[in-house]
Write an enzyme that holds these catalytic residues in place. Structure first.
Site, PDB file in Angstrom:
ATOM      1  N   TYR A  53     -93.096   9.970 -20.582  1.00  0.00           N
ATOM      2  CA  TYR A  53     -92.403  10.319 -19.348  1.00  0.00           C
ATOM      3  C   TYR A  53     -90.942   9.861 -19.404  1.00  0.00           C
ATOM      4  O   TYR A  53     -90.632   8.812 -19.950  1.00  0.00           O
ATOM      5  CB  TYR A  53     -93.080   9.668 -18.143  1.00  0.00           C
ATOM      6  CG  TYR A  53     -94.448  10.214 -17.794  1.00  0.00           C
ATOM      7  CD1 TYR A  53     -94.942  11.370 -18.371  1.00  0.00           C
ATOM      8  CD2 TYR A  53     -95.247   9.571 -16.852  1.00  0.00           C
ATOM      9  CE1 TYR A  53     -96.191  11.870 -18.038  1.00  0.00           C
ATOM     10  CE2 TYR A  53     -96.493  10.053 -16.506  1.00  0.00           C
ATOM     11  CZ  TYR A  53     -96.971  11.205 -17.097  1.00  0.00           C
ATOM     12  OH  TYR A  53     -98.203  11.684 -16.763  1.00  0.00           O
ATOM     13  N   GLY A 215     -99.230  21.692  -7.975  1.00  0.00           N
ATOM     14  CA  GLY A 215     -97.805  21.999  -8.043  1.00  0.00           C
ATOM     15  C   GLY A 215     -97.180  22.353  -6.709  1.00  0.00           C
ATOM     16  O   GLY A 215     -96.151  23.039  -6.670  1.00  0.00           O
TER      17      GLY A 215
END
Length: 323
Positions: A53, A215
Site C-alpha cells: 500500500y 466500491g
C-alpha cells in the site's frame, strides 16, 4: 464496541476492522493519524494494512504512516491488533514478491521496520502463490513464530480449495495454519458463499470482508448521482447501469428502514454468521463515523429476506447448482 474471536483463535478483535489503504495516497498523514486515534476511541482495535500500500507515494508508504503513528506511544501499538500482508512484488528484482521462504523473511523484516514494531499479530498472504509449496511457506512461518515476529497467519483472495489445502498441509506439521480469510464480500458480490465461506467455516477461519460497499455502489450511489453529488464515469457508470433496478430498490428499502445505504450494507455483513469484521477504509473522519453507525443496526428475519430478494446470494456448493 463488540469483540469476537478471530476464527478459531483466542485472539479478540473488534467487529469492524480499520483498513488503511487510503492512508497516504488519498488521506494525509495527519488526517490518517487522527482517524486511527478516533478508531481507538470507538474501541476499534483491529487494523489492516499491506506492504504494497502507498499508491503514488510508493509501496510501503502506508505502513510507514502507521509506524509513525505507533511511534507516538501512549499504548497505540499495544491496543492494536495489527494485520499486514505480503505477496506483491516490491521491486523488479527476483525474490521480491510472492511467498518463497526468502521473500517471506525479507518482506517480514521490511514491514516490521516500516511499522516500527517487533511483531505482527496477523501476517496475511495477499494472494495464493501457485509456485511455492505449502511446506516451504509453513516452515518459513513457523520460524517467524519461533522468532516472535508473528503470532497468527491469515489468507486473502483464496479459493475454498486453497484454504483446505493450506490447512491440511499445516495439520501435517502440527502448525496452526490460517485463522482468517480476507475476501471481497458484499450484497452485490456474494460468490464466496459458494465455496470460500464453507471452507473457512469448516477449517475454523474468520471471514474479513473487503470492499463491503463494493466500491461505493452500496453507499447510496443512485441518490448521489440524482442529487448531483457524484458523477459516474467508466466502469462505475457501467456497474450502476447493470444494477440500477436493484440499487434503486435497495436505497428505497434503506430509506424505509431509516438507515443510510452504506450503513445498511455493513450491518448486513455483520449479520452473516461467518463474518468476523468487515474492513472499512475511510478517507475521512466522517466516513469512519458512518461505518461505526452500522454496529447499532439490528436486522430482523424479514429485513434479511428482503435484502436477499434484492441481491440474491448463493447456497453452498454443490446445492447451488445441483441437488
Amino acid at each position: 464496541m463488540d469483540y469476537t474471536h478471530l476464527g478459531r483463535s483466542g485472539l479478540k478483535v473488534s467487529r469492524l476492522c480499520l483498513g488503511t489503504m487510503n492512508f497516504g495516497p488519498q488521506t494525509s498523514e495527519a488526517d490518517s493519524h487522527s482517524i486511527m486515534d478516533s478508531a481507538h476511541e470507538y474501541g476499534i482495535n483491529f487494523f489492516d494494512t499491506a506492504n504494497g500500500y502507498g499508491g503514488s507515494l510508493g509501496k510501503g508508504a502506508t505502513e510507514q504512516i502507521v509506524g509513525r503513528w505507533f511511534a507516538k506511544g501512549d499504548n497505540r501499538r499495544e491496543h492494536t491488533v495489527l494485520a499486514t500482508k505480503l505477496y506483491g512484488d516490491m521491486t523488479d528484482w527476483p525474490n521480491e514478491g510472492k511467498l518463497s521462504a526468502l521473500n517471506i523473511r525479507r518482506a517480514l523484516d521490511a514491514s516490521l521496520k516500516r511499522l516500527q514494531t517487533d511483531y505482527i499479530d496477523v501476517y496475511q498472504f495477499h494472494h495464493i502463490d501457485r509456485d511455492t509449496p505449502w511446506d516451504e511457506i509453513w516452515q518459513a512461518m513457523e520460524t517467524a513464530v519461533a522468532q516472535g515476529k508473528i503470532l497468527y497467519n491469515g489468507s486473502s483472495n483464496f479459493a475454498g480449495w486453497h484454504i483446505a489445502t493450506a490447512q491440511e498441509a499445516a495439520r501435517k506439521r502440527n502448525y496452526t495454519g490460517l485463522v482468517s480469510e480476507q475476501s471481497i464480500y458484499n450484497l452485490l458480490k456474494r460468490e464466496v458463499e459458494l465455496e470460500v465461506i464453507p471452507a473457512a467455516q469448516a477449517n475454523g477461519l474468520g471471514i474479513i470482508p473487503w470492499s463491503p460497499l463494493n466500491g461505493g455502489l452500496l453507499g447510496g450511489v443512485v441518490r448521489k448521482e440524482r442529487d448531483g453529488v457524484r458523477r459516474l464515469e467508466g466502469r462505475s457508470a457501467e456497474a450502476v447501469e447493470e444494477n440500477r433496478a436493484a440499487l434503486e430498490e435497495y436505497e428505497a428499502f434503506a430509506d424505509e428502514l431509516g438507515h443510510e445505504p452504506g450503513d445498511l450494507a455493513l450491518a448486513w455483513l455483520l449479520h452473516q454468521p461467518a463474518v468476523t469484521a468487515p474492513i472499512i477504509g475511510p478517507r475521512t473522519q466522517e466516513q469512519l463515523d458512518g461505518g461505526v453507525r452500522a454496529l447499532a443496526i439490528t436486522l430482523d428475519a424479514d429485513a434479511l429476506t428482503r435484502l436477499d430478494a434484492i441481491f440474491p446470494g448463493h447456497k453452498p456448493a454443490p446445492e447451488d447448482y445441483a441437488w
